[in-house]
Design a protein around this motif. Structure first.
Motif, PDB file in Angstrom:
ATOM      1  N   SER B 409       0.834  -1.209   0.000  1.00  0.00           N
ATOM      2  CA  SER B 409       0.000   0.000   0.000  1.00  0.00           C
ATOM      3  C   SER B 409       0.867   1.259   0.000  1.00  0.00           C
ATOM      4  CB  SER B 409      -0.966  -0.019   1.171  1.00  0.00           C
ATOM      5  OG  SER B 409      -0.263  -0.236   2.352  1.00  0.00           O
ATOM      6  N   LEU B 410       0.270   2.344  -0.498  1.00  0.00           N
ATOM      7  CA  LEU B 410       0.999   3.599  -0.653  1.00  0.00           C
ATOM      8  C   LEU B 410       0.622   4.532   0.488  1.00  0.00           C
ATOM      9  CD1 LEU B 410       0.346   3.985  -4.461  1.00  0.00           C
ATOM     10  CD2 LEU B 410       2.563   3.509  -3.431  1.00  0.00           C
ATOM     11  N   VAL B 411       1.628   5.179   1.070  1.00  0.00           N
ATOM     12  CA  VAL B 411       1.343   6.152   2.133  1.00  0.00           C
ATOM     13  C   VAL B 411       1.912   7.503   1.718  1.00  0.00           C
ATOM     14  CG1 VAL B 411       1.167   4.564   4.080  1.00  0.00           C
ATOM     15  CG2 VAL B 411       3.421   5.330   3.331  1.00  0.00           C
ATOM     16  N   GLU B 412       1.231   8.553   2.178  1.00  0.00           N
ATOM     17  CA  GLU B 412       1.692   9.912   1.887  1.00  0.00           C
ATOM     18  C   GLU B 412       2.914  10.192   2.759  1.00  0.00           C
ATOM     19  OE1 GLU B 412      -0.289  12.765   0.522  1.00  0.00           O
ATOM     20  OE2 GLU B 412      -2.009  11.602  -0.189  1.00  0.00           O
ATOM     21  N   VAL B 413       3.941  10.759   2.164  1.00  0.00           N
ATOM     22  CA  VAL B 413       5.097  11.177   2.969  1.00  0.00           C
ATOM     23  C   VAL B 413       5.411  12.626   2.630  1.00  0.00           C
ATOM     24  CG1 VAL B 413       6.167   8.939   3.387  1.00  0.00           C
ATOM     25  CG2 VAL B 413       6.600  10.134   1.239  1.00  0.00           C
ATOM     26  N   ASP B 414       6.068  13.329   3.573  1.00  0.00           N
ATOM     27  CA  ASP B 414       6.325  14.748   3.365  1.00  0.00           C
ATOM     28  C   ASP B 414       7.518  14.994   2.464  1.00  0.00           C
ATOM     29  OD1 ASP B 414       4.220  15.292   4.946  1.00  0.00           O
ATOM     30  OD2 ASP B 414       5.423  15.368   6.794  1.00  0.00           O
ATOM     31  N   ASP B 415       8.513  14.112   2.587  1.00  0.00           N
ATOM     32  CA  ASP B 415       9.718  14.379   1.813  1.00  0.00           C
ATOM     33  C   ASP B 415       9.946  13.291   0.769  1.00  0.00           C
ATOM     34  OD1 ASP B 415      10.949  12.106   2.975  1.00  0.00           O
ATOM     35  OD2 ASP B 415      11.165  13.292   4.803  1.00  0.00           O
ATOM     36  N   GLY B 416      10.904  13.553  -0.065  1.00  0.00           N
ATOM     37  CA  GLY B 416      11.191  12.607  -1.136  1.00  0.00           C
ATOM     38  C   GLY B 416      12.308  11.648  -0.773  1.00  0.00           C
ATOM     39  N   GLU B 417      12.600  11.530   0.508  1.00  0.00           N
ATOM     40  CA  GLU B 417      13.713  10.650   0.857  1.00  0.00           C
ATOM     41  C   GLU B 417      13.301   9.192   0.647  1.00  0.00           C
ATOM     42  OE1 GLU B 417      16.665   9.372   4.388  1.00  0.00           O
ATOM     43  OE2 GLU B 417      15.473  11.176   4.763  1.00  0.00           O
ATOM     44  N   VAL B 418      14.155   8.486  -0.018  1.00  0.00           N
ATOM     45  CA  VAL B 418      13.777   7.121  -0.372  1.00  0.00           C
ATOM     46  C   VAL B 418      14.176   6.157   0.730  1.00  0.00           C
ATOM     47  CG1 VAL B 418      13.912   7.558  -2.827  1.00  0.00           C
ATOM     48  CG2 VAL B 418      15.949   6.780  -1.619  1.00  0.00           C
ATOM     49  N   PRO B 419      13.420   5.095   0.906  1.00  0.00           N
ATOM     50  CA  PRO B 419      13.745   4.123   1.940  1.00  0.00           C
ATOM     51  C   PRO B 419      14.997   3.332   1.536  1.00  0.00           C
ATOM     52  CG  PRO B 419      11.901   3.362   0.627  1.00  0.00           C
ATOM     53  CD  PRO B 419      12.240   4.714   0.117  1.00  0.00           C
ATOM     54  N   HIS B 420      15.717   2.867   2.507  1.00  0.00           N
ATOM     55  CA  HIS B 420      16.913   2.074   2.202  1.00  0.00           C
ATOM     56  C   HIS B 420      16.689   0.652   2.652  1.00  0.00           C
ATOM     57  CE1 HIS B 420      18.457   6.310   2.242  1.00  0.00           C
ATOM     58  NE2 HIS B 420      18.829   5.870   1.053  1.00  0.00           N
ATOM     59  N   GLU B 421      15.991  -0.082   1.802  1.00  0.00           N
ATOM     60  CA  GLU B 421      15.645  -1.450   2.168  1.00  0.00           C
ATOM     61  C   GLU B 421      16.216  -2.468   1.191  1.00  0.00           C
ATOM     62  OE1 GLU B 421      11.445  -1.401   4.425  1.00  0.00           O
ATOM     63  OE2 GLU B 421      11.325  -0.816   2.319  1.00  0.00           O
ATOM     64  N   ALA B 422      17.034  -1.995   0.260  1.00  0.00           N
ATOM     65  CA  ALA B 422      17.515  -2.883  -0.798  1.00  0.00           C
ATOM     66  C   ALA B 422      18.237  -4.100  -0.217  1.00  0.00           C
ATOM     67  CB  ALA B 422      18.435  -2.116  -1.740  1.00  0.00           C
ATOM     68  N   LEU B 423      19.057  -3.874   0.792  1.00  0.00           N
ATOM     69  CA  LEU B 423      19.839  -4.995   1.338  1.00  0.00           C
ATOM     70  C   LEU B 423      18.946  -5.984   2.072  1.00  0.00           C
ATOM     71  CD1 LEU B 423      23.131  -3.247   2.496  1.00  0.00           C
ATOM     72  CD2 LEU B 423      22.583  -4.354   0.345  1.00  0.00           C
ATOM     73  N   THR B 424      17.970  -5.427   2.815  1.00  0.00           N
ATOM     74  CA  THR B 424      17.045  -6.307   3.528  1.00  0.00           C
ATOM     75  C   THR B 424      16.297  -7.202   2.544  1.00  0.00           C
ATOM     76  OG1 THR B 424      16.723  -4.380   4.917  1.00  0.00           O
ATOM     77  CG2 THR B 424      15.296  -6.282   5.354  1.00  0.00           C
ATOM     78  N   ILE B 425      15.878  -6.587   1.447  1.00  0.00           N
ATOM     79  CA  ILE B 425      15.114  -7.353   0.457  1.00  0.00           C
ATOM     80  C   ILE B 425      15.995  -8.391  -0.221  1.00  0.00           C
ATOM     81  CG2 ILE B 425      13.911  -7.162  -1.754  1.00  0.00           C
ATOM     82  CD1 ILE B 425      12.963  -4.376  -0.592  1.00  0.00           C
ATOM     83  N   ALA B 426      17.216  -7.983  -0.548  1.00  0.00           N
ATOM     84  CA  ALA B 426      18.133  -8.925  -1.182  1.00  0.00           C
ATOM     85  C   ALA B 426      18.346 -10.122  -0.259  1.00  0.00           C
ATOM     86  CB  ALA B 426      19.451  -8.234  -1.488  1.00  0.00           C
ATOM     87  N   GLN B 427      18.472  -9.827   1.042  1.00  0.00           N
ATOM     88  CA  GLN B 427      18.669 -10.888   2.020  1.00  0.00           C
ATOM     89  C   GLN B 427      17.472 -11.842   2.026  1.00  0.00           C
ATOM     90  OE1 GLN B 427      19.426  -9.194   5.839  1.00  0.00           O
ATOM     91  NE2 GLN B 427      20.930 -10.759   6.358  1.00  0.00           N
ATOM     92  N   SER B 428      16.276 -11.242   1.971  1.00  0.00           N
ATOM     93  CA  SER B 428      15.074 -12.083   2.012  1.00  0.00           C
ATOM     94  C   SER B 428      14.964 -12.960   0.770  1.00  0.00           C
ATOM     95  CB  SER B 428      13.818 -11.223   2.159  1.00  0.00           C
ATOM     96  OG  SER B 428      13.500 -10.651   0.909  1.00  0.00           O
TER      97      SER B 428
END
Lengths: 351, 454
Positions: B409-428
């Motif tokens: 799902s999509l949530v509204e955020v105030d800034d354009g900072e991107v999440p840093h989840e690439a490594l977590t996902i790669a691990q999964s």
């Protein structure tokens, strides 16, 4: 006047014609197939059409193949128009419909297209001549046959080409008459042997029901079924490739060749100890491009051959005259052939 | 813009059209030739008709529906015949048959529509007069020949043919002359109705198309959107039909997404595998479906009409044009910027622009693009992995990893900072652990350096 020589049961000469036509009337579809041009296929068709009791059955006639000219381009002999009787239905191309020489009522224009336009279906309101040029693919022919049933047709007769140029298979019909003759070979022994081989192919039995359901939709490629009944596509194997080997071949129970079956494939199957005992399924007899020797060897080594669709062969007709004018002895030919194939053989043109 | 021009858009419009159960090849061709609707009145009218057919499919007995479908299967593309008739070229028996066949079919379908209260939904002209011309004996059977009743002389000739078959050839020649005169007369008479005949053919295609649309709306659980005029589009529980199908085959469910965008830039950020590209694809698909009159995959939707739709999914190397993926992308986006200066209503959906170049310049390009397009009256929906300055766009983020599974799902955020989840996902995904843990060390090293600089 046309006379009929009946050689299978000489004692029953008198009722030969009746038997012949009666056999046809038991079926809902018949194709008449010539082993070669000028083997008397058209004569046979004319003969049958002239004798069907139209008051009992609604009959539709069509042809398969790509013939378009009134003259045979190869041998320069006349390609005859068919004479239809009043009350017969027929399927032909738009171009040939426009050239018809009879009064007829158009009842359907199909989506099947041929090089001569779409296939149309009509009812003859007077007797007269027509050039037949029906659907040019097996699926098209099947669809046309299905559509004609909407008009309560009891019997569909197909002028069946056995040419490699034709994509339509006469084996979609319930029954078949095979026309052979001196045009196929002027050496009588050879003629009998080669005809008998084709008859053998036509008589190959059907594979089991479950295989028919599983394999019929597959129009191309090579497939195999394992001992648990699961279907697999044979990866990177065509019937021309050097070796027949694939993962899991130890479990292979059935191999299906959707296209043409050729000698080299049989030979390679035979040389693979895992595959020589399989059941080999081919779509129908028109897909066999093999020699009798290879086929026999394959069966001798433990292999079985089956087909997905077959027609019941009702009779074989012969034309003892070759296009070049060479004439074989009709009576001897009929006798020899009848013995070889154990079926009635007729010379429809013999006076 | 015709449907056939966009059917192979990477938004997979073809998938939806392949699933559309049309009864005749003509209806399919007619549909592919149809133009994208850009006026509210036109779309409204089209939706009204489709809605009536949805009611029909929902309420009318199956057997009636099957009968109608069966009739529609008989519709043939006889436009060449109609063209010949318009030019008064004498029609032959096959063409006359086609006209008769169509007219009887149209009358039958018209009667069915009448019975089910759909007669004003699609206008089928009355072709009774055409049928009378081609069915002089009143048999109501859709077969045709030059009937005996057209001409007594013809009738006599044919009688003689049956009595004296030996004279048939000669008689046929005479009859052929008369038949040709009859055909000529029939053509002249039918010419007066050529517009109605053409209209009937098109109307039968329209019935077919609307019925197929209605059945698709019901079967695929689509909705007919409401039109908005303020430039915003909103979807409730939007789903991608193709991905949904693929997941269903693996026994999994698609997680629907709510999303809104206005005529200002919208930025979607989020972890890899968060479904950002699927959202863009689906938004594009929905816009096309809406403007070609189909239901859209959502439980509810309000959509703004656009004049032009641009959808670029990254990695569009154009080998034929000799462009690298970067060059191809720049050219594509350049076209959007040019179009945005022309006062047309535009929707542009761009997947990770400048992804194939270095992150420093990439970020700058994306940032600048938002500024260039941000002051135009256009809808821009873009995904990115680059960090964007706050305030340049309306920002949405894929929720991402949530209790060990992906939340799309999509949530509204105030800034354009991107999440840093690439490594977590790669691990999964079970990617080589040595690689991933070394990457973590690198990350820590670089963040320490950043602190040192400050």
């Amino acid at each position: 006047m046309v006379m009929v020589n009946f050689h299978h049961h000489p004692a029953e000469d008198g009722c030969a014609i009746v038997t012949f036509i009666d056999e046809i009337l038991k079926c809902d579809s018949l194709s008449i197939v010539g082993l070669q041009k000028n083997t008397g296929k058209t004569e046979c068709l004319k003969y049958v059409l002239a004798r069907l009791p139209l008051e009992q059955k609604k009959v539709a006639v069509t042809s398969i193949g790509i013939d378009g000219e009134t003259t045979d381009q190869v041998t320069r002999t006349q390609k005859p128009e068919i004479v239809l009787r009043e009350g017969m239905y027929f399927g032909t191309s738009e171009a040939h419909y426009r050239q018809r020489r009879l009064v007829s009522e158009l009842i359907d224009v199909s989506d099947e297209s041929t090089s001569l336009g779409r296939v149309v279906t009509a009812l003859a309101l007077t007797q007269g001549k027509i050039l037949l040029s029906g659907p040019s693919s097996t699926q098209g022919l099947r669809r046309w046959m299905r559509d004609t049933r909407r008009h309560d047709i009891d019997l569909v007769i197909i002028d069946g080409a056995l040419s490699r140029l034709s994509l339509a298979s006469p084996a979609v019909s319930q029954s078949m008459i095979l026309a052979t003759g001196a045009a196929y070979s002027i050496n009588m022994t050879q003629l009998v042997q080669r005809t008998a081989f084709v008859v053998d192919l036509i008589n190959i039995g059907l594979t089991r029901e479950s295989n028919i359901a599983l394999l019929s939709p597959l129009e191309s490629g090579m497939w195999w079924i394992d001992s648990d009944g699961l279907l697999h596509e044979m990866q990177a194997v065509t019937s021309l490739s050097q070796q027949v080997e694939f993962n899991g071949m130890e479990q292979c129970a059935t191999i299906y060749v959707a296209g043409a079956l050729v000698d080299s494939f049989l030979e390679r199957l035979r040389k693979n100890k895992h595959l020589r005992n399989v059941e080999l399924v081919v779509r129908d007899f028109t897909k066999f491009f093999v020699s009798p020797q290879q086929l026999r060897l394959f069966e001798k080594m433990g292999g079985t051959i089956k087909v997905l669709q077959r027609s019941k062969l009702i009779a074989v007709t012969v034309n003892p005259t070759s296009p070049a004018g060479y004439v074989l002895d009709s009576e001897v030919l009929c006798d020899k052939l009848s013995q070889a194939i154990n079926l009635p053989v007729y010379d429809l043109l013999k006076n | 813009m015709q449907l056939k021009n966009v059917i192979d858009s990477p938004c997979e419009l073809r998938f939806m059209l392949d699933k559309l159960d049309l009864q005749s090849g003509f209806a399919r061709r007619w549909l592919l030739d149809s133009s994208m609707m850009t006026s509210a009145a036109e779309i409204e009218a089209s939706h009204d008709v489709t809605r009536r057919f949805v009611q029909f499919v929902n309420n009318v007995d199956r057997t009636h529906q099957t009968t109608l479908l069966f009739r529609l299967q008989g519709v043939k593309d006889i436009r060449t015949t109609i063209k010949n008739l318009r030019q008064m070229a004498t029609l032959d028996d096959i063409e006359l048959f086609e006209v008769k066949h169509l007219s009887i079919l149209a009358a039958e379908v018209k009667k069915m529509l009448q019975e089910h209260g759909l007669i004003d939904a699609v206008h089928i002209p009355c072709l009774e007069d055409v049928i009378k011309i081609l069915d002089p004996d009143g048999t109501q059977i859709a077969s045709f020949y030059i009937y005996d009743s057209y001409c007594t002389e013809l009738k006599d000739l044919r009688k003689r043919m049956r009595q004296q078959p030996e004279q048939q050839e000669e008689l046929l020649v005479k009859a052929a002359e008369i038949e040709e005169t009859v055909r000529h007369d029939l053509t002249k008479k039918l010419h007066a109705y050529v517009d109605d005949i053409e209209q009937a053919l098109v109307a039968l295609a329209a019935v077919d198309i609307n019925l197929a649309r209605a059945r698709q709306i019901i079967d695929e659980e689509l909705c007919l959107p409401t039109i908005t005029n303020d430039g915003t589009s909103c979807y409730t529980a939007m789903f991608n039909p193709q991905v949904k199908d693929a997941l269903a085959r693996r026994g999994k469910a698609f997680q629907p997404v709510d999303i809104c965008y206005a005529d200002s830039p919208t930025l979607i950020t989020g972890a890899n595998m968060g479904g950002k590209t699927v959202v863009l694809k689906t938004l594009t698909l929905c816009q096309y479906l809406f403007q070609f009159g189909f239901g859209v995959p959502a439980s509810a939707a309000t959509i703004a009409i656009k004049d032009e739709i641009y959808f670029f999914i990254g990695d569009e190397q154009s080998i034929e044009r000799g462009l690298s993926s970067f060059a191809a992308e720049m050219k594509n986006i350049d076209a959007v910027i040019k179009a945005s200066r022309e006062n047309r209503k535009i929707l542009a959906l761009i997947d990770e622009p400048a992804r194939t170049t270095n992150p420093t310049e990439g970020t700058a390009l994306v940032q600048a693009l938002l500024k260039v397009l941000g002051n135009k009256q256009m809808s821009l929906v873009m995904t990115t992995h680059y960090d964007i300055e706050p305030g340049t766009a309306h920002c949405l983020r894929v929720k991402g990893f949530d209790n060990g599974s992906m939340n799309y799902s999509l949530v509204e955020v105030d800034d354009g900072e991107v999440p840093h989840e690439a490594l977590t996902i790669a691990q999964s995904l079970g990617i080589d652990s040595e690689w991933i843990s070394l990457a973590r060390e690198e990350l820590e090293k670089s963040s320490k350096e950043k602190i040192l600089y400050k």
